[in-house]
Design a protein around this motif. Structure first.
Motif, PDB file in Angstrom:
ATOM      1  N   LYS A  62       0.825  -1.207   0.000  1.00  0.00           N
ATOM      2  CA  LYS A  62       0.000   0.000   0.000  1.00  0.00           C
ATOM      3  C   LYS A  62       0.860   1.258   0.000  1.00  0.00           C
ATOM      4  O   LYS A  62       0.559   2.238  -0.699  1.00  0.00           O
ATOM      5  N   ASP A  63       1.948   1.244   0.799  1.00  0.00           N
ATOM      6  CA  ASP A  63       2.836   2.403   0.858  1.00  0.00           C
ATOM      7  C   ASP A  63       3.530   2.629  -0.479  1.00  0.00           C
ATOM      8  O   ASP A  63       3.662   3.767  -0.935  1.00  0.00           O
ATOM      9  N   ILE A  64       3.982   1.535  -1.095  1.00  0.00           N
ATOM     10  CA  ILE A  64       4.678   1.636  -2.377  1.00  0.00           C
ATOM     11  C   ILE A  64       3.727   2.138  -3.463  1.00  0.00           C
ATOM     12  O   ILE A  64       4.071   3.020  -4.259  1.00  0.00           O
ATOM     13  N   GLU A  66       1.032   3.914  -3.036  1.00  0.00           N
ATOM     14  CA  GLU A  66       0.721   5.318  -2.762  1.00  0.00           C
ATOM     15  C   GLU A  66       1.849   6.233  -3.232  1.00  0.00           C
ATOM     16  O   GLU A  66       1.598   7.293  -3.830  1.00  0.00           O
ATOM     17  N   LEU A  67       3.095   5.816  -2.978  1.00  0.00           N
ATOM     18  CA  LEU A  67       4.243   6.615  -3.409  1.00  0.00           C
ATOM     19  C   LEU A  67       4.290   6.748  -4.927  1.00  0.00           C
ATOM     20  O   LEU A  67       4.519   7.840  -5.461  1.00  0.00           O
ATOM     21  N   ILE A  68       4.055   5.640  -5.618  1.00  0.00           N
ATOM     22  CA  ILE A  68       4.104   5.645  -7.087  1.00  0.00           C
ATOM     23  C   ILE A  68       2.985   6.511  -7.662  1.00  0.00           C
ATOM     24  O   ILE A  68       3.213   7.364  -8.524  1.00  0.00           O
ATOM     25  N   VAL A  69       1.763   6.301  -7.172  1.00  0.00           N
ATOM     26  CA  VAL A  69       0.609   7.050  -7.687  1.00  0.00           C
ATOM     27  C   VAL A  69       0.746   8.538  -7.378  1.00  0.00           C
ATOM     28  O   VAL A  69       0.536   9.394  -8.255  1.00  0.00           O
ATOM     29  N   ASP A  70       1.111   8.866  -6.131  1.00  0.00           N
ATOM     30  CA  ASP A  70       1.236  10.264  -5.734  1.00  0.00           C
ATOM     31  C   ASP A  70       2.336  10.975  -6.524  1.00  0.00           C
ATOM     32  O   ASP A  70       2.178  12.145  -6.917  1.00  0.00           O
ATOM     33  N   ASN A  71       3.461  10.282  -6.739  1.00  0.00           N
ATOM     34  CA  ASN A  71       4.549  10.905  -7.490  1.00  0.00           C
ATOM     35  C   ASN A  71       4.152  11.122  -8.952  1.00  0.00           C
ATOM     36  O   ASN A  71       4.539  12.124  -9.561  1.00  0.00           O
ATOM     37  N   TRP A  72       3.417  10.179  -9.500  1.00  0.00           N
ATOM     38  CA  TRP A  72       2.908  10.348 -10.861  1.00  0.00           C
ATOM     39  C   TRP A  72       2.002  11.571 -10.953  1.00  0.00           C
ATOM     40  O   TRP A  72       2.116  12.394 -11.870  1.00  0.00           O
ATOM     41  N   GLN A  73       1.107  11.700  -9.983  1.00  0.00           N
ATOM     42  CA  GLN A  73       0.177  12.819  -9.991  1.00  0.00           C
ATOM     43  C   GLN A  73       0.896  14.146  -9.761  1.00  0.00           C
ATOM     44  O   GLN A  73       0.504  15.175 -10.315  1.00  0.00           O
ATOM     45  N   PHE A  74       1.971  14.114  -8.951  1.00  0.00           N
ATOM     46  CA  PHE A  74       2.711  15.356  -8.696  1.00  0.00           C
ATOM     47  C   PHE A  74       3.557  15.759  -9.896  1.00  0.00           C
ATOM     48  O   PHE A  74       3.568  16.931 -10.296  1.00  0.00           O
ATOM     49  N   SER A  85       4.676  13.210  -0.854  1.00  0.00           N
ATOM     50  CA  SER A  85       5.112  11.894  -1.329  1.00  0.00           C
ATOM     51  C   SER A  85       6.357  12.021  -2.201  1.00  0.00           C
ATOM     52  O   SER A  85       7.258  11.180  -2.146  1.00  0.00           O
ATOM     53  N   PHE A  86       6.418  13.087  -3.007  1.00  0.00           N
ATOM     54  CA  PHE A  86       7.609  13.323  -3.827  1.00  0.00           C
ATOM     55  C   PHE A  86       8.821  13.579  -2.942  1.00  0.00           C
ATOM     56  O   PHE A  86       9.913  13.061  -3.191  1.00  0.00           O
ATOM     57  N   ASP A  87       8.628  14.364  -1.884  1.00  0.00           N
ATOM     58  CA  ASP A  87       9.714  14.661  -0.949  1.00  0.00           C
ATOM     59  C   ASP A  87      10.203  13.387  -0.261  1.00  0.00           C
ATOM     60  O   ASP A  87      11.404  13.203  -0.057  1.00  0.00           O
ATOM     61  N   TYR A  88       9.257  12.506   0.085  1.00  0.00           N
ATOM     62  CA  TYR A  88       9.622  11.249   0.755  1.00  0.00           C
ATOM     63  C   TYR A  88      10.436  10.371  -0.189  1.00  0.00           C
ATOM     64  O   TYR A  88      11.454   9.787   0.213  1.00  0.00           O
ATOM     65  N   ALA A  89      10.012  10.292  -1.441  1.00  0.00           N
ATOM     66  CA  ALA A  89      10.740   9.502  -2.439  1.00  0.00           C
ATOM     67  C   ALA A  89      12.140  10.074  -2.652  1.00  0.00           C
ATOM     68  O   ALA A  89      13.114   9.319  -2.816  1.00  0.00           O
ATOM     69  N   LEU A  90      12.244  11.385  -2.626  1.00  0.00           N
ATOM     70  CA  LEU A  90      13.540  12.038  -2.794  1.00  0.00           C
ATOM     71  C   LEU A  90      14.476  11.689  -1.634  1.00  0.00           C
ATOM     72  O   LEU A  90      15.679  11.471  -1.837  1.00  0.00           O
ATOM     73  N   ARG A 187       9.592   1.591   8.549  1.00  0.00           N
ATOM     74  CA  ARG A 187       9.043   1.794   7.200  1.00  0.00           C
ATOM     75  C   ARG A 187      10.103   2.347   6.267  1.00  0.00           C
ATOM     76  O   ARG A 187      10.301   1.847   5.146  1.00  0.00           O
ATOM     77  N   PHE A 188      10.823   3.379   6.703  1.00  0.00           N
ATOM     78  CA  PHE A 188      11.847   3.994   5.861  1.00  0.00           C
ATOM     79  C   PHE A 188      12.975   3.003   5.577  1.00  0.00           C
ATOM     80  O   PHE A 188      13.471   2.907   4.453  1.00  0.00           O
ATOM     81  N   SER A 189      13.355   2.237   6.596  1.00  0.00           N
ATOM     82  CA  SER A 189      14.435   1.261   6.450  1.00  0.00           C
ATOM     83  C   SER A 189      14.124   0.231   5.378  1.00  0.00           C
ATOM     84  O   SER A 189      14.970  -0.077   4.538  1.00  0.00           O
ATOM     85  N   PHE A 190      12.907  -0.299   5.394  1.00  0.00           N
ATOM     86  CA  PHE A 190      12.580  -1.367   4.444  1.00  0.00           C
ATOM     87  C   PHE A 190      12.220  -0.837   3.060  1.00  0.00           C
ATOM     88  O   PHE A 190      12.465  -1.512   2.055  1.00  0.00           O
ATOM     89  N   LEU A 191      11.664   0.359   2.989  1.00  0.00           N
ATOM     90  CA  LEU A 191      11.462   0.965   1.672  1.00  0.00           C
ATOM     91  C   LEU A 191      12.822   1.290   1.050  1.00  0.00           C
ATOM     92  O   LEU A 191      12.999   1.209  -0.167  1.00  0.00           O
ATOM     93  N   LEU A 192      13.794   1.618   1.905  1.00  0.00           N
ATOM     94  CA  LEU A 192      15.148   1.896   1.451  1.00  0.00           C
ATOM     95  C   LEU A 192      15.836   0.640   0.935  1.00  0.00           C
ATOM     96  O   LEU A 192      16.706   0.709   0.059  1.00  0.00           O
TER      97      LEU A 192
END
Length: 266
Positions: A62-64, A66-74, A85-90, A187-192
């Motif tokens: 769900k987190d992944i 959300e990140l993909i969809v939100d970054n696409w929309q941004f 979400s873009f800032d988090y991906a950055l 969350r950040f550790s495993f997304l990383l």
């Protein structure tokens, strides 16, 4: 030595120790020394990590998404509400850079440690120290991960290129030490983990394809990969409970005990 049951044992070890902060790479080195496995074939290790990678993607699906969809929309639709979400991906990109650079620059030096149990003994003691330090984390107001904190966490992940240094342990511990909420730190550790592990998979695929006996062990490899994924998924559920109960530092006792034992044995 390529036994089906050895594959399964190694898969269980990988599945348990990838999310739990006791170093999967270190345990695999020790298991190979224990079972006297001498091989330059990285196929099994790559596939076991693939199992863990798939499990982590499912766990944080769900987190992944959300990140993909939100970054696409941004980025494409210019929806400013999705900037967070873009800032988090950055920040994930920033945190990935240190391990990527150090891995490329010092690959041969790192590879030289991958079959040395004594190195694992010392690095497990370092992991124990990092985990024990989380006991000092207070219940004061937590801070969100910014670019600077992401970079610090990234350097922690770079150190974890050494076998025996738990990647999840040092990144989560580092995040907690810079006052990140434990759940957010996990969350950040495993997304990383996802981008760096995906890179390892892409680099490792050519190595797998050139192995002459790959087809002979295809079933064993498949089963081991599935076992690694299943065990990883449930180990992550256990880890989340431990983090909520603020008992994370207890893993340091195991790492210290094992590290001392390894130095005595090897």
């Amino acid at each position: 030595m390529k036994s089906f049951w050895i594959f399964i044992i190694l898969a269980i070890i990988q599945g348990l120790t990838e999310p739990i902060p006791v170093s999967s790479s270190g345990h695999l080195v020790l298991a190979q020394a224990l079972f006297q496995i001498e091989s330059n074939d990285a196929t099994l290790e790559i596939l076991l990590h693939l199992g863990s990678l798939i499990a982590i993607i499912i766990f944080y699906y769900k987190d992944i998404k959300e990140l993909i969809v939100d970054n696409w929309q941004f980025l494409v639709k210019r929806e400013k509400a999705k900037k967070s979400s873009f800032d988090y991906a950055l920040k994930l990109v920033i945190a990935t850079i240190p391990a990527g650079l150090i891995g490329l620059l010092f690959r041969k030096n790192i590879e030289a440690t991958l079959s040395n149990p004594r190195v694992v003994g010392y690095t497990l003691l370092f992991t124990a120290l990092m985990l024990a330090s989380t006991f000092l984390v207070t219940k004061t107001k937590k801070q969100p991960i910014n670019g600077f904190r992401a970079l610090i966490i990234g350097f922690g992940q770079a150190i974890a290129l050494l076998p025996g240094v738990s990647r999840s342990g040092i990144t989560t511990s580092t995040a907690m030490l810079v006052k990140t909420d434990p759940a957010d730190a996990m969350r950040f550790s495993f997304l990383l983990f996802i981008p760096i592990a995906t890179l390892v998979m892409l680099v490792g695929i050519p190595e797998i394809m050139v192995q002459p006996d790959f087809s002979d062990y295809a079933i064993s490899y498949l089963v081991a990969t599935i076992v690694s994924g299943i065990v990883t998924f449930y180990a992550m559920r256990v880890l989340r409970i431990v983090l909520k109960s603020r008992k994370y530092h207890w893993f340091s006792v195991y790492c210290a005990t094992l590290g001392i034992a390894v130095l005595f044995i090897f």
